[in-house]
Design an enzyme around this catalytic site. Sequence first.
Site: not given
Length: 317
Positions: A71, A101, A170, A201-203, A226
């Site tokens: 990436q 980002c 995201h 992507n996300g949570d 995360r």
Amino acid sequence: MIRIGSVEIPGWLAMSPMAGISDSPTRTMARRYGSAFSYTEFVSTDSLAVGSKKALSLLRFREEERPITFQIFGNKLEIIVEAAKRIRELNPDIIDLNMGCPARNVSMRGSGVGLLRKPVYAGKIIEEMRRALDIPVTAKIRLGWDDSSRNYMEVSRILEESGVMAISVHGRTREMGYSGKADWDAIADIKSERKVPIFGNGDVSSYEEAVRRKEESKVDGVLIGRNSIGNPWIFSNIKKEDLSFEEIVSTTLNHLQLMRETFGDKYGLILLRKHLVRYIQSRKETESMRIELLKMEDPEKLISTLREAQNSLSVSV
């Protein structure tokens, strides 16, 4: 099986790229526990184009990490293409353009999510990358700069028309950073209109949630960021809270060994700390020594301390 151009992805769940986190040892651990493919942390094309050794070192990988996606991020078309051609020689499977980002020092310079403000220009970058490379080109985006400019449908359309072979999304805007809730309805909207593979992507905090998100949004794949730190088992549908302390220690020490092999004893241990704190989180066996463990500078001392905690547990049982 997901196909990105000529590359077959052996699964649908993978670790999301994370700056300062998804180094080679961590990607290796994720792959060993079921992550379908690997993303490097993003690397500046300005640095790559001039052959920066530090930048190039971020792209080191083990063969077992494949399929491997490099990436990159930047905002100048010619430099991005030159950097992409340079790193093609390192033999990645895919090269991904980061357009997601939200960090101020990246996005305010027009890189990362800053490219969402210039979707036509971003499309030209993808077109030129495709012309210059003989491997698939993908992109990772957010929903927009802020709530007043959620242009994800336009961006995803332009990227697809420009030849991108997969898009990761995201479900937040740049303004949200990592606050609030990821909008999976928006991710589903993108999937409903695009023909290329879409990764959401996300949570995502568990394997079960990843399955649910995939089924509800119809995305091809799901990325976990995360919530995979210190928890590679999340990719294998293994609940960390069900694991024995012995299993936690064994995996932690395997991760440490990879860190030492890659970065050396001292720096490898330092880099492990951000993972270690999550590995031992909520484990009563290390409550009394958690601060001590995170301050250790000798990897052998860390190993012996964890082993002693493990053995004392076995004796007490």
